[in-house]
Scaffold this active site. Structure first.
Site, PDB file in Angstrom:
ATOM      1  N   ASP A   1      -0.052 -30.536  -6.858  1.00 58.10           N
ATOM      2  CA  ASP A   1       1.350 -30.292  -7.232  1.00 58.10           C
ATOM      3  C   ASP A   1       2.048 -29.811  -5.974  1.00 58.10           C
ATOM      4  O   ASP A   1       2.583 -28.705  -5.911  1.00 58.10           O
ATOM      5  CB  ASP A   1       1.470 -29.273  -8.356  1.00 58.10           C
ATOM      6  CG  ASP A   1       2.896 -29.173  -8.901  1.00 58.10           C
ATOM      7  OD1 ASP A   1       3.777 -29.924  -8.425  1.00 58.10           O
ATOM      8  OD2 ASP A   1       3.136 -28.346  -9.799  1.00 58.10           O
TER       9      ASP A   1
ATOM     10  N   ASN B   1       6.008 -24.942  -4.048  1.00 58.68           N
ATOM     11  CA  ASN B   1       4.660 -24.393  -4.080  1.00 58.68           C
ATOM     12  C   ASN B   1       4.068 -24.097  -2.713  1.00 58.68           C
ATOM     13  O   ASN B   1       2.877 -23.811  -2.592  1.00 58.68           O
ATOM     14  CB  ASN B   1       3.740 -25.332  -4.867  1.00 58.68           C
ATOM     15  CG  ASN B   1       4.126 -25.380  -6.327  1.00 58.68           C
ATOM     16  OD1 ASN B   1       4.693 -24.434  -6.859  1.00 58.68           O
ATOM     17  ND2 ASN B   1       3.837 -26.491  -6.979  1.00 58.68           N
TER      18      ASN B   1
ATOM     19  N   ASP C   1       0.327 -22.307  -7.336  1.00 60.24           N
ATOM     20  CA  ASP C   1       0.319 -23.283  -8.435  1.00 60.24           C
ATOM     21  C   ASP C   1      -0.680 -24.412  -8.201  1.00 60.24           C
ATOM     22  O   ASP C   1      -0.313 -25.580  -8.098  1.00 60.24           O
ATOM     23  CB  ASP C   1       1.725 -23.855  -8.670  1.00 60.24           C
ATOM     24  CG  ASP C   1       2.654 -22.854  -9.329  1.00 60.24           C
ATOM     25  OD1 ASP C   1       2.143 -21.845  -9.853  1.00 60.24           O
ATOM     26  OD2 ASP C   1       3.860 -23.064  -9.325  1.00 60.24           O
TER      27      ASP C   1
END
Length: 252
Positions: free
Chosen positions: A178, A183, A197
């Site tokens: 992700d 992030n 994350d």
């Protein structure tokens, strides 16, 4: 995920965990999960002692237990949040508690004003992550076969045909899974400091991360910054793999 634009109710289980500390919602996801920052009563605003609490209602179908396992595994080699607790409340919601890290998200207003710096650092940070995490012994998979098990049932025939025509694997790394701009954390000088994350982290072609990381610059900074991600990573864009993995992302 997006920053909340309206008031977000704080679940009772998060309030209990905060034990009187200040609770601030910082991210919401499309399935109803919320990430809260918890600052202890005596915290002066620095990250020392601050915690982040991910709260996912039972209906999300997302596994915070899986993220906790991945964070603990990755922490041996690269900067990621330290897991402090993982639990379920009486309603079946999951909570994942991690220690705060130094740095600001690459989509903090500070970096939205300097998108070129942020975009290049996204690539540099992603390269460092891929170089640090060992494929040998990694117990997590994020390859095409695994991801196609989550194919959107409404995907049309053309999409299914395009995804069936998969590219050869360039090589394998442990992907973030992700790698969108929010992030990656950056320090005051715009250098990457950590990743957050990592709930789907697993072994895959690095282009699976690169394609999404570059695509996310358009969502967060506007057009014209994708090339800086590839420059920061140190690779020439591979148009065919980029197109494939962006389509896969949009449909899984």
């Amino acid at each position: 995920m997006t920053a909340p634009t309206e008031e977000v109710p704080v679940p009772a289980s998060v309030e209990r965990l905060a034990a009187g500390g200040r609770v601030t919602p910082v991210w919401v996801n499309e399935r109803g999960g919320v990430t809260f920052r918890v600052d202890d009563c005596d915290n002066d605003g620095d990250d020392d002692g601050a915690r982040y609490v991910k709260w996912n209602p039972a209906s999300t179908g997302l596994s915070l237990a899986g993220e906790a396992v991945r964070l603990r595994w990755a922490a041996r080699w690269t900067p990621v949040p330290r897991v402090l607790d993982h639990r379920r409340d009486d309603d079946g919601a999951e909570l994942l508690v991690t220690a705060a890290l130094d740095g600001l998200s690459a989509v903090d207003p500070r970096w939205l004003r300097e998108p070129a710096t942020a975009a290049r650092s996204l690539g540099e940070g992603l390269r460092a992550l891929h170089d640090a995490l060992p494929v040998a012994g990694c117990p997590f998979d994020w390859g095409i076969d695994e991801r196609l098990t989550h194919l959107d049932p409404e995907a049309d025939t053309d999409v299914r045909a395009a995804l069936a025509d998969r590219p050869d694997v360039d090589h394998l790394v442990v992907c973030h899974a992700d790698a969108c701009a929010p992030n990656t954390l950056l320090d005051a000088d715009g250098r990457w400091t950590a990743h957050v994350d990592l709930g789907r982290l697993g072994v895959a072609d690095p282009w699976a991360d690169l394609a999404v990381c570059a695509m996310s610059t358009g969502w967060n900074y506007g057009p014209g910054y994708e090339h800086l991600v590839y420059e920061g990573y140190g690779v020439e864009p591979d148009a065919a793999r980029i197109a494939y993995y962006q389509l896969l992302w949009d449909n899984t």
